[in-house]
Structure formats: C-alpha cells, structure tokens
Design a protein around this motif. Sequence first.
Motif, PDB file in Angstrom:
ATOM      1  N   LYS A  88      28.968  38.789  61.010  1.00 25.53           N
ATOM      2  CA  LYS A  88      29.459  40.123  60.662  1.00 25.53           C
ATOM      3  C   LYS A  88      28.767  40.649  59.393  1.00 25.53           C
ATOM      4  N   ILE A 100      28.595  39.217  56.505  1.00 25.69           N
ATOM      5  CA  ILE A 100      29.474  38.952  55.364  1.00 25.69           C
ATOM      6  C   ILE A 100      29.149  37.570  54.796  1.00 25.69           C
ATOM      7  N   ALA A 122      40.084  39.752  58.590  1.00 24.48           N
ATOM      8  CA  ALA A 122      39.497  40.611  57.563  1.00 24.48           C
ATOM      9  C   ALA A 122      37.996  40.802  57.772  1.00 24.48           C
ATOM     10  N   MET A 123      37.369  39.916  58.537  1.00 19.66           N
ATOM     11  CA  MET A 123      35.955  40.095  58.899  1.00 19.66           C
ATOM     12  C   MET A 123      35.778  41.165  59.972  1.00 19.66           C
ATOM     13  N   GLY A 124      36.861  41.442  60.721  1.00 17.80           N
ATOM     14  CA  GLY A 124      36.775  42.435  61.782  1.00 17.80           C
ATOM     15  C   GLY A 124      36.882  41.878  63.179  1.00 17.80           C
ATOM     16  N   GLU A 130      33.129  41.029  50.327  1.00  9.22           N
ATOM     17  CA  GLU A 130      32.572  41.843  51.407  1.00  9.22           C
ATOM     18  C   GLU A 130      33.509  41.963  52.609  1.00  9.22           C
ATOM     19  N   LEU A 131      34.669  41.309  52.557  1.00  8.57           N
ATOM     20  CA  LEU A 131      35.621  41.403  53.663  1.00  8.57           C
ATOM     21  C   LEU A 131      36.113  42.836  53.819  1.00  8.57           C
ATOM     22  N   GLN A 132      36.476  43.198  55.053  1.00 18.14           N
ATOM     23  CA  GLN A 132      36.796  44.584  55.372  1.00 18.14           C
ATOM     24  C   GLN A 132      38.203  44.994  54.947  1.00 18.14           C
ATOM     25  N   LEU A 133      39.087  44.018  54.722  1.00 20.58           N
ATOM     26  CA  LEU A 133      40.459  44.307  54.299  1.00 20.58           C
ATOM     27  C   LEU A 133      40.757  43.561  53.003  1.00 20.58           C
TER      28      LEU A 133
END
Length: 278
Positions: free
Chosen positions: A107, A109, A48-50, A114-117
Amino acid sequence: MKLGLALAGGGVKGAAHIGIIQALEENNIKVDMISGTSSGSIVASLYAMGYNAKEMLNLFNYSAKAMIESNPSYIFSSMRENKSLMVDGMRSGYNIETILNEIARYKNIERIGELQLPTIIPTVDIKDGKEYIFTNAEMEGEKYIKDISVGKAVRASASFPVYFAPLKFEDHIFVDGGVLNNVPISELKKAGADKVIGVNFFVQDTSVRNNMYSIAIRTIDIMSNKIAEKDLNKSDYTIVIDTGEIRILDISKINKCYKKGYECALEHMNEIKEIIKS
C-alpha cells in the motif's frame, strides 16, 4: 462525529475483529480512528492501511503460520561468568515485523505516520514498567512514539510474554501491550474520538494443561482481561465475543473466530447504530 474502534489482543481470536469490521462495513458504519493491542494491533494496522475485511481475512489465513513460527531467539550469557543460558522467548517475533512491513509496502506505506487513519498501538517497556503508544495521531508526550515502521510497532505490541521474545528498540525493551492495556479505549478518546466501541473476548473457565507454558498463557489471559475492565468502562459500547475454548495460537480456528465476530456484531448492530445516532 468521529467513531473509534478499540480491539483487544487474543492471538488467533483477533480474527474475530475482522468479522466485526465486516459487519460494520455491510451496515455502512465508517470507523474514523482505530486502536488495537497484540493481535488486535495487527487488525488495526491492516484496516488503517486501507485493507477491507475480506482482504484482511485472506492475509490472516495466509500469514498466521509464518508469524507464529518465527525463528527462536536466544541470548547466551557468558558461560565463564554466569554459567547459564538465558532464553528471551520461544520465538523472536521477527516474522511478524517482516510480514507486516511487506503488507504495508504493498500500500506504499512504511512508517506508522503514513497510515490512512489515526491509529493507536500500545506496548509496555519492561525496563521501567510503563506503557508506550505507537501512533500517528496528534498526541504529544514522551509515551508517544511516532517514528517507527508499522511492522516493528505491531511486533512490539504482539510480543506475548513466554512465547515471543521482547523487542529491543532504542533504549526500550518492549513486550505485549496487553500487560497494561488490552483494550485501548481511553487513548482513542484522547486522540479525539467522540464515540468508542470496545471489542473484548469473554474469559471463561477452561481446562489448563499441566505445564508451565499453558499456565503462563492462562495467567496472562486472566490478568490482561482484569486490567481491561477499567478501560472498558470508558467505552460507549462494548462487544464481548465468546470464542469458546479456542486456544490463542490455534490457527486452524481463524475462520471460526471470524464467523464468531461477524455474528456477534450483527446481534449488536441495532444497539451500535443507536449509540452512533445518539
């Protein structure tokens, strides 16, 4: 169509989840939301961080020893009043929190929001015996905690009883989410996933060393998998990985677990694609 991926806890076996993700990436299958318990929460948060699968495997290999060997944690009760020494757990789990926060900051975060997913990380409060969920998904209720660092959330979910001390957070005392929910599928459905792939580990007969620690780990392993059966019935497709007799803290087997997960996912790939298409 939103695809969710639910990852079970299992110590170093969690590296097998990275193999699953690698196979999905190679087949252009996009995961839209993710959940994970204990070591599954480590992989879920990294994704989820990428981070991609190769990066996650490198981070696992680089950080695993430090995570496991975090400082001992003791609580000394009053010797005059109780004449006893209470031991919270063999390790504090502080290194898990510190390492995950450091990886997240790379990242840019810090907080789980702030996680991307959309991400779901279960834990259990041993004070009230209830499950709580760390998440950035649009879910409301007292059980959902959204204001917390990524590292602290993962540390709580990965506070495996006996080995790691519980995490004290506000009015809670959190332990491993696998106590009540080792494969968090239903929460992904609540968060809006249309299809969920659940990933669990095969529990087989295995030798148990004649000591309290070995027996405790084996007992929790059996218990968490039994509890997981109910939630696994809610998955649209379940992958069960056979990691043999690999012990949950044997960090020398990380790459082997990764390979097991990758090969297992490839074996199931046609079925996975059919589930997604349908």
